[in-house]
Design a protein around this motif. Structure first.
Motif, PDB file in Angstrom:
ATOM      1  N   SER A  60      30.810 -26.976   4.805  1.00 12.71           N
ATOM      2  CA  SER A  60      29.347 -26.871   4.777  1.00 12.71           C
ATOM      3  C   SER A  60      28.898 -25.797   3.799  1.00 12.71           C
ATOM      4  CB  SER A  60      28.809 -26.602   6.177  1.00 12.71           C
ATOM      5  OG  SER A  60      29.079 -25.287   6.563  1.00 12.71           O
ATOM      6  N   SER A  61      29.657 -24.689   3.684  1.00 19.92           N
ATOM      7  CA  SER A  61      29.199 -23.645   2.769  1.00 19.92           C
ATOM      8  C   SER A  61      29.368 -24.123   1.326  1.00 19.92           C
ATOM      9  CB  SER A  61      29.945 -22.334   2.995  1.00 19.92           C
ATOM     10  OG  SER A  61      31.307 -22.499   2.709  1.00 19.92           O
ATOM     11  N   SER A  62      30.399 -24.935   1.093  1.00 21.21           N
ATOM     12  CA  SER A  62      30.577 -25.467  -0.250  1.00 21.21           C
ATOM     13  C   SER A  62      29.455 -26.459  -0.565  1.00 21.21           C
ATOM     14  CB  SER A  62      31.961 -26.091  -0.357  1.00 21.21           C
ATOM     15  OG  SER A  62      31.937 -27.221  -1.147  1.00 21.21           O
ATOM     16  N   ASN A  63      29.090 -27.279   0.439  1.00 25.96           N
ATOM     17  CA  ASN A  63      27.943 -28.175   0.251  1.00 25.96           C
ATOM     18  C   ASN A  63      26.669 -27.380  -0.011  1.00 25.96           C
ATOM     19  OD1 ASN A  63      29.425 -30.447   0.585  1.00 25.96           O
ATOM     20  ND2 ASN A  63      28.925 -30.711   2.752  1.00 25.96           N
ATOM     21  N   ILE A  84      22.770 -24.713  -6.091  1.00 29.41           N
ATOM     22  CA  ILE A  84      22.881 -24.781  -7.560  1.00 29.41           C
ATOM     23  C   ILE A  84      22.107 -25.984  -8.099  1.00 29.41           C
ATOM     24  CG2 ILE A  84      24.499 -25.219  -9.456  1.00 29.41           C
ATOM     25  CD1 ILE A  84      26.510 -23.463  -7.893  1.00 29.41           C
ATOM     26  N   SER A  85      22.242 -27.141  -7.426  1.00 27.19           N
ATOM     27  CA  SER A  85      21.568 -28.319  -7.981  1.00 27.19           C
ATOM     28  C   SER A  85      20.053 -28.214  -7.802  1.00 27.19           C
ATOM     29  CB  SER A  85      22.141 -29.614  -7.389  1.00 27.19           C
ATOM     30  OG  SER A  85      21.451 -29.986  -6.237  1.00 27.19           O
ATOM     31  N   LYS A  98      18.963 -26.140 -10.649  1.00 28.86           N
ATOM     32  CA  LYS A  98      18.982 -26.931 -11.881  1.00 28.86           C
ATOM     33  C   LYS A  98      17.703 -27.760 -11.976  1.00 28.86           C
ATOM     34  CE  LYS A  98      23.832 -27.763 -12.980  1.00 28.86           C
ATOM     35  NZ  LYS A  98      24.930 -28.670 -12.634  1.00 28.86           N
ATOM     36  N   ASP A  99      17.369 -28.389 -10.837  1.00 28.14           N
ATOM     37  CA  ASP A  99      16.146 -29.195 -10.799  1.00 28.14           C
ATOM     38  C   ASP A  99      14.938 -28.350 -11.174  1.00 28.14           C
ATOM     39  OD1 ASP A  99      17.638 -31.305 -10.074  1.00 28.14           O
ATOM     40  OD2 ASP A  99      17.019 -31.342  -7.962  1.00 28.14           O
ATOM     41  N   THR A 100      14.922 -27.131 -10.587  1.00 24.56           N
ATOM     42  CA  THR A 100      13.785 -26.250 -10.854  1.00 24.56           C
ATOM     43  C   THR A 100      13.680 -25.936 -12.338  1.00 24.56           C
ATOM     44  OG1 THR A 100      14.254 -25.276  -8.714  1.00 24.56           O
ATOM     45  CG2 THR A 100      12.718 -24.086 -10.116  1.00 24.56           C
ATOM     46  N   VAL A 101      14.817 -25.625 -12.951  1.00 27.69           N
ATOM     47  CA  VAL A 101      14.816 -25.293 -14.378  1.00 27.69           C
ATOM     48  C   VAL A 101      14.325 -26.495 -15.187  1.00 27.69           C
ATOM     49  CG1 VAL A 101      16.305 -24.775 -16.349  1.00 27.69           C
ATOM     50  CG2 VAL A 101      16.621 -23.551 -14.202  1.00 27.69           C
ATOM     51  N   PHE A 102      14.833 -27.680 -14.819  1.00 32.46           N
ATOM     52  CA  PHE A 102      14.431 -28.898 -15.529  1.00 32.46           C
ATOM     53  C   PHE A 102      12.921 -29.125 -15.433  1.00 32.46           C
ATOM     54  CE2 PHE A 102      13.909 -33.522 -15.839  1.00 32.46           C
ATOM     55  CZ  PHE A 102      14.516 -33.748 -17.067  1.00 32.46           C
TER      56      PHE A 102
END
Lengths: 69, 396
Positions: B282-285, B291-292, B295-299
């Motif tokens: 779960s922590s890896s998820n 992170i994703s 990424k969306d926010t930056v996009f």
């Protein structure tokens, strides 16, 4: 250095904390990654400690017991 | 006379007859057992007990010396049916006989049960069983104290449970007899011993199954009070599921058996390992989704109007610039054309009025002060005059 030497129980408590923090997604990216790394390290240590643990039994000597023997 | 003499011989002093009775009774009734109901029970401050044993039609005095009554496993109360064993003794100063009680036991299971109920009620009234006073059992214990017989099956079972469930824990065992004379005292002493250490997370007191008599030590008041007084949380695991002891009621947690007590005291290793697995997944998820999301926010930011407007502004400037240049070019063109036309016009005019051609035809120019005099009234006869012919200029 002493802070590094966590007991198994402390580690589990810390892991729970980290898990909650990552879950709520309230910390920044850098912090999240730090937490994640710390968590993975702790989890692996806990896993190892628990898997390799062996029960220790200590006998308490009471005066009464000695008298009876 | 003989009669008198004979009668004289049969007279005993009080002491003599008492002495005879004492010998007779004490030699005839040694090591007897008597069943009866306790009444008039009086514990003397010296530690000796005085009471009467009675049934419907008779009663008999009893004494029980301190040396004997310390081994009694219950507190006698009026109305209890008991079996006492001892000897008949005669007390000459008072001329009475009594039983010197060596042991006293409740008469049958019914009486044990009754004694149990009485003690339970009394301690409950005193507040020893209050739920509010019960201490929480720590979830992750480091050290667990165990009061039980170290060579018992119950203890072996507890060890295997601890090994299986949570081998990280350390067991501290204070071996104790758990039935028979003195068991309660030993249990009390061991509870105190373990409690005093102060480093135990929980103490288990327990023993395997047995008869009500076998389990009796756990129904004794001193054990109940020791459990009540302890600062360490205590789990009781005595007998089987169906057995309830006073210790169970006082303990912070009651387990149905000793094995169950160890299960309640320890977390399950497998569950922790599963939790650790879950944590890793779960922590890896979570970190991936963090992170994703970023990424969306930056996009989104890059594609936002704010960022786009930079282009718009730039393009606007470019257009403005083009416009200016276009206008400047335009104006310049116009001017140049106009100038060209003007020049052309002048050239034509000049062409038309070409002086040389006129002079060639025989005309001449009158010039005064470098100006052509075109009208007679502008002529000044006092001035120097130049006349320009086609071929030559003369001065007059």
């Amino acid at each position: 250095m002493t802070a590094k030497k966590k007991t198994f129980e402390d580690s589990l408590v810390r892991l729970k904390e980290i898990s909650d923090l990552l879950e709520t997604n309230e910390v920044g990216l850098d912090e999240s990654i730090k937490l994640y790394e710390e968590g993975v390290k702790l989890a692996k240590e806990c896993y190892k400690t628990l898997s390799e643990a062996e029960l220790k039994i200590e006998k308490m000597k009471s005066e009464l017991e000695n008298n009876i023997e | 006379m003989d009669l008198f003499v004979g009668e004289e011989k049969n007279i005993y002093s009080v002491s003599q007859i008492t002495g005879s009775i004492k010998r007779l009774l004490e030699s005839s009734f040694g090591g007897i057992k008597i069943v009866g109901e306790i009444s008039n029970f009086k514990p003397h401050f010296s530690g000796h007990w005085y009471f009467t044993l009675k049934d419907a039609d008779a009663q008999i005095s009893c004494t029980m010396w301190k040396s004997n009554n310390t081994r009694v496993r219950f507190t006698p109360e009026d109305g209890m049916r008991v079996v006492v064993s001892g000897n008949i003794t005669v007390y000459p100063p008072r001329g009475n006989y009594q039983i010197d009680v060596k042991t006293i036991n409740l008469d049958g299971v019914g009486e044990l049960q009754a004694a149990f109920e009485r003690l339970k009620r009394r301690l409950a009234e005193e507040g020893l069983f209050d739920e509010a006073l019960k201490k929480a059992i720590p979830k992750l214990p480091k050290k667990i104290g165990v009061v039980t017989a170290i060579d018992s099956a119950a203890f072996r079972d507890m060890i295997s449970v601890a090994k299986r469930r949570y081998p990280l824990v350390r067991l501290v065992v204070a071996s104790s007899r758990v039935q028979g004379d003195g068991a309660a005292e030993e249990i009390v002493q061991n509870i105190n011993l373990l409690d005093k250490r102060g480093d135990l997370d929980v103490i288990i007191i327990g023993r395997g199954g047995g008869s009500l008599e076998d389990l009796w030590a756990f129904n004794e008041e001193i054990v109940a009070r020791a459990i009540y007084a302890a600062n360490t949380p205590i789990i009781s695991g005595v007998g089987h599921e169906i057995d309830f002891t006073i210790a169970d009621f006082v303990a912070d947690l009651r387990a149905p058996t000793p094995t169950a007590a160890m299960e309640l005291a320890t977390p399950d290793k497998e569950k922790i390992l599963t939790w650790l697995d879950d944590f890793l997944i779960s922590s890896s998820n979570n970190i991936n989704s963090i992170i994703s999301n970023l990424k969306d926010t930056v996009f989104e930011l890059i594609n936002s109007y704010g960022f786009k407007s930079y282009d718009y502004i730039l393009n606007n400037f470019k257009q403005d610039l083009d416009n200016y240049i276009f206008r400047i070019e335009n104006n310049l063109d116009k001017k140049i054309k106009k100038e060209k036309n003007e020049v052309e016009l002048q050239r034509n005019i000049l062409e038309a009025f070409n002086v040389d051609k006129i002079l060639q035809r025989g005309f001449a120019l009158v010039i005064q002060n470098n100006k052509v005099i075109t009208r007679a009234k502008k002529y000044n006869k006092n001035e120097k005059t130049k006349i320009k012919f086609y071929d030559k200029e003369i001065e007059i």
